[in-house]
Design a protein around this motif. Structure first.
Motif, short mmCIF file in Angstrom:
data_model
loop_
_atom_site.label_atom_id
_atom_site.label_comp_id
_atom_site.label_asym_id
_atom_site.label_seq_id
_atom_site.Cartn_x
_atom_site.Cartn_y
_atom_site.Cartn_z
N LYS A 78 1.23 -1.31 -0.08
CA LYS A 78 0.19 -0.42 -0.34
C LYS A 78 0.39 1.21 -0.01
O LYS A 78 1.81 0.87 0.67
CB LYS A 78 -0.58 0.29 0.81
CG LYS A 78 -2.14 -1.07 0.72
CD LYS A 78 -2.97 -0.82 2.61
CE LYS A 78 -3.89 -2.00 2.60
NZ LYS A 78 -4.79 -2.06 3.96
N ARG A 79 0.59 2.30 -0.59
CA ARG A 79 1.24 3.38 -0.09
C ARG A 79 0.32 4.58 0.38
O ARG A 79 -0.95 4.42 0.53
CB ARG A 79 1.72 3.67 -2.33
CG ARG A 79 0.21 4.35 -2.72
CD ARG A 79 0.21 4.76 -4.15
NE ARG A 79 -0.74 4.77 -5.58
CZ ARG A 79 -0.96 5.47 -5.46
NH1 ARG A 79 0.13 6.10 -6.28
NH2 ARG A 79 -2.57 6.29 -6.69
N TRP A 80 0.67 5.79 1.02
CA TRP A 80 -0.15 6.26 1.14
C TRP A 80 -0.36 7.71 1.06
O TRP A 80 -1.29 8.23 1.21
CB TRP A 80 1.81 7.01 2.57
CG TRP A 80 1.49 6.11 4.11
CD1 TRP A 80 1.00 4.58 3.96
CD2 TRP A 80 2.00 6.22 5.15
NE1 TRP A 80 1.73 3.86 5.18
CE2 TRP A 80 1.93 5.31 6.02
CE3 TRP A 80 2.30 7.85 6.16
CZ2 TRP A 80 2.38 4.49 7.25
CZ3 TRP A 80 3.03 7.12 7.07
CH2 TRP A 80 2.98 6.12 7.55
N THR A 81 0.00 8.07 -0.19
CA THR A 81 -0.06 8.51 -0.99
C THR A 81 -0.47 8.54 -2.83
O THR A 81 0.38 7.66 -3.23
CB THR A 81 1.86 10.03 -1.14
OG1 THR A 81 2.36 9.51 -1.80
CG2 THR A 81 1.66 10.79 -0.11
N LYS A 82 -1.30 9.46 -3.06
CA LYS A 82 -1.63 9.14 -4.18
C LYS A 82 -1.50 9.40 -5.38
O LYS A 82 -2.08 9.60 -6.34
CB LYS A 82 -3.51 9.25 -3.44
CG LYS A 82 -4.27 8.23 -2.96
CD LYS A 82 -3.93 6.83 -2.70
CE LYS A 82 -4.98 6.56 -0.79
NZ LYS A 82 -4.55 4.79 -0.85
N ASP A 83 0.21 10.81 -5.40
CA ASP A 83 0.28 10.80 -6.65
C ASP A 83 1.38 10.66 -6.71
O ASP A 83 2.03 9.54 -6.53
CB ASP A 83 0.75 12.77 -6.15
CG ASP A 83 1.54 12.40 -5.28
OD1 ASP A 83 2.13 11.86 -4.98
OD2 ASP A 83 2.01 13.83 -3.95
N HIS A 84 2.55 11.24 -7.58
CA HIS A 84 3.38 10.52 -8.49
C HIS A 84 4.33 10.07 -7.12
O HIS A 84 6.01 9.64 -7.94
CB HIS A 84 4.26 11.28 -9.30
CG HIS A 84 3.27 11.71 -10.72
ND1 HIS A 84 3.22 10.14 -11.58
CD2 HIS A 84 1.92 12.05 -11.27
CE1 HIS A 84 2.20 10.49 -12.23
NE2 HIS A 84 1.23 11.70 -12.17
N SER A 85 4.49 10.22 -5.60
CA SER A 85 5.31 10.25 -5.16
C SER A 85 5.28 8.95 -4.72
O SER A 85 6.23 7.96 -4.44
CB SER A 85 5.35 11.49 -3.71
OG SER A 85 4.26 11.08 -3.10
#
Length: 398
Positions: free
Chosen positions: A78-85
């Motif tokens: 899972k990722r915490w940010t929903k952008d390109h980071s």
């Protein structure tokens, strides 16, 4: 002694919204996993670490546990940010744990292959690898060019590059996909080493494909992710100046606001009835779609490789590309299309040349498929990637 290859990528199949890089990374991993069956290597262990990224959404996959995706062992985090980071603490923690254990494993050697740059998965994974002295192969995927650095969050990129990026890049053994990409990378950083190996690309194979039928217009196709760097505005301006009968098919997806602006521009140039917007096309359908056109056009401001060029030529459809496309030198060397500069006049002139030279287009349709199968053979390219890993390990004292 076995070699464990960690493939680190912020996004992976089936996140096809990200375009060519997803196909390239997936194809490489699948080919590496199959290489043992073909006698190329039989003691490699491959593991993909990636996130659930799928644009602004998340993939509908189980995270945190090993899965098999098209024959490849993959763990999605899972990722915490929903952008390109794509910030994913779980991925980084798991990588750290694996590399700590690898320090005491006398039976295996480890190497990390990171795909793309300018996201927190890539940069922080490189930092973890450097901390544990594990060699890194980095495939920037077009992210280390002057064009990329000057566009989209350019100030943030400059700060990261100055604070930590440059030192991390100097630790890497960089893999470029074309001579043009290699040249651009070396203008930015001097890595431990740099090698050029083309992407592995899905080809049409031996399928019987429908060639364009005799029509009253010249059939052009653009098939790629729709974004600013593809130069579609410039292409539209060039088409508006041409008085030959033509139709342009645009296949692909992009940000809704940008696609809407492009359609408005096409309307203002009175191209509305000469452009067919077909949206995203499946991998199964794209080869027939390309084959049913006279010319594929890609007037990009920057492309490190451009898989679609190889896909187009694999079905015999000639190409027109800008001089800033990584494969431009290959096209010119093998006379497989036309090369233009990024001016309306140059694009217009080369479109007219392609239209008028039906004999050359037919010659390309007859000869290009066999040329591409020879030059972009999976087995030959996989061997080059395995040799790259071995050379990097040797340079690292492995």
């Amino acid at each position: 002694m076995a070699l464990k290859i960690y493939q680190i990528t912020a996004s992976y199949k089936p996140a096809y919204i990200y375009g060519g890089p997803i196909q390239s990374v997936g194809k490489l991993c699948e080919a590496l996993c199959k290489s043992g069956d073909k006698g190329l290597e039989n003691n490699n262990i491959l593991q993909v670490f990636t996130t659930t990224a799928n644009g602004n959404q998340e993939l509908n996959v189980v995270s945190g546990i090993p899965l098999i995706v098209y024959g490849v062992p993959v763990i999605y985090f899972k990722r915490w940010t929903k952008d390109h980071s794509h910030f994913s603490p779980g991925l980084l923690w798991r990588l750290r744990r694996e590399l700590r254990q690898a320090k005491y494993d006398i039976n295996n050697k480890s190497i990390i292959h990171i795909h793309a740059w300018w996201n927190l998965v890539s940069i922080l994974s490189c930092l973890v690898a450097k901390w544990y002295n594990v060699p890194v192969v980095l495939s920037p995927r077009g992210m280390l060019t002057s064009y990329t650095q000057a566009n989209r969050n350019s100030i943030t990129k400059k700060i990261i590059h100055k604070l930590v990026g440059k030192r991390l890049l100097r630790y890497c053994h960089i893999h470029a996909t074309s001579n043009q990409e290699q040249k651009e990378i070396l203008e930015i950083v001097q890595p431990k080493s740099i090698s050029v190996i083309p992407n592995l690309v899905n080809l049409a194979g031996g399928r019987v494909l429908k060639a364009p039928s005799e029509a009253d217009f010249f059939k052009l196709i653009f098939l790629s992710r729709i974004e600013e760097k593809k130069g579609l505005e410039l292409l539209f301006e060039s088409l508006a100046l041409i008085e030959i009968p033509l139709m342009l098919t645009i296949a692909g997806s992009g940000e809704e606001s940008y696609v809407r602006r492009l359609k408005q521009k096409a309307g203002s140039l009175k191209l509305g009835d000469r452009i067919n917007w077909v949206g995203q096309v499946s991998n199964e359908d794209k080869f027939n779609l390309i084959a049913n056109h006279d010319l594929l056009v890609l007037t990009s401001y920057n492309e490190n490789f451009a898989n679609v060029i190889i896909e187009s030529l694999s079905v015999g459809t000639a190409v027109l590309v800008s001089e800033h496309v990584g494969l431009a030198d290959y096209i010119e060397k093998n006379d497989l299309g036309w090369i233009c500069s990024l001016t309306s006049e140059s694009i217009q002139n080369n479109l007219l040349k392609a239209f008028e030279d039906s004999q050359k287009r037919q010659s390309i349709r007859n000869s290009a498929p066999s040329t591409i199968r020879k030059d972009f053979s999976d087995d030959a390219l996989v061997k080059k990637y395995l040799d790259l890993y071995e050379n990097v390990l040797n340079k690292n004292g492995g």
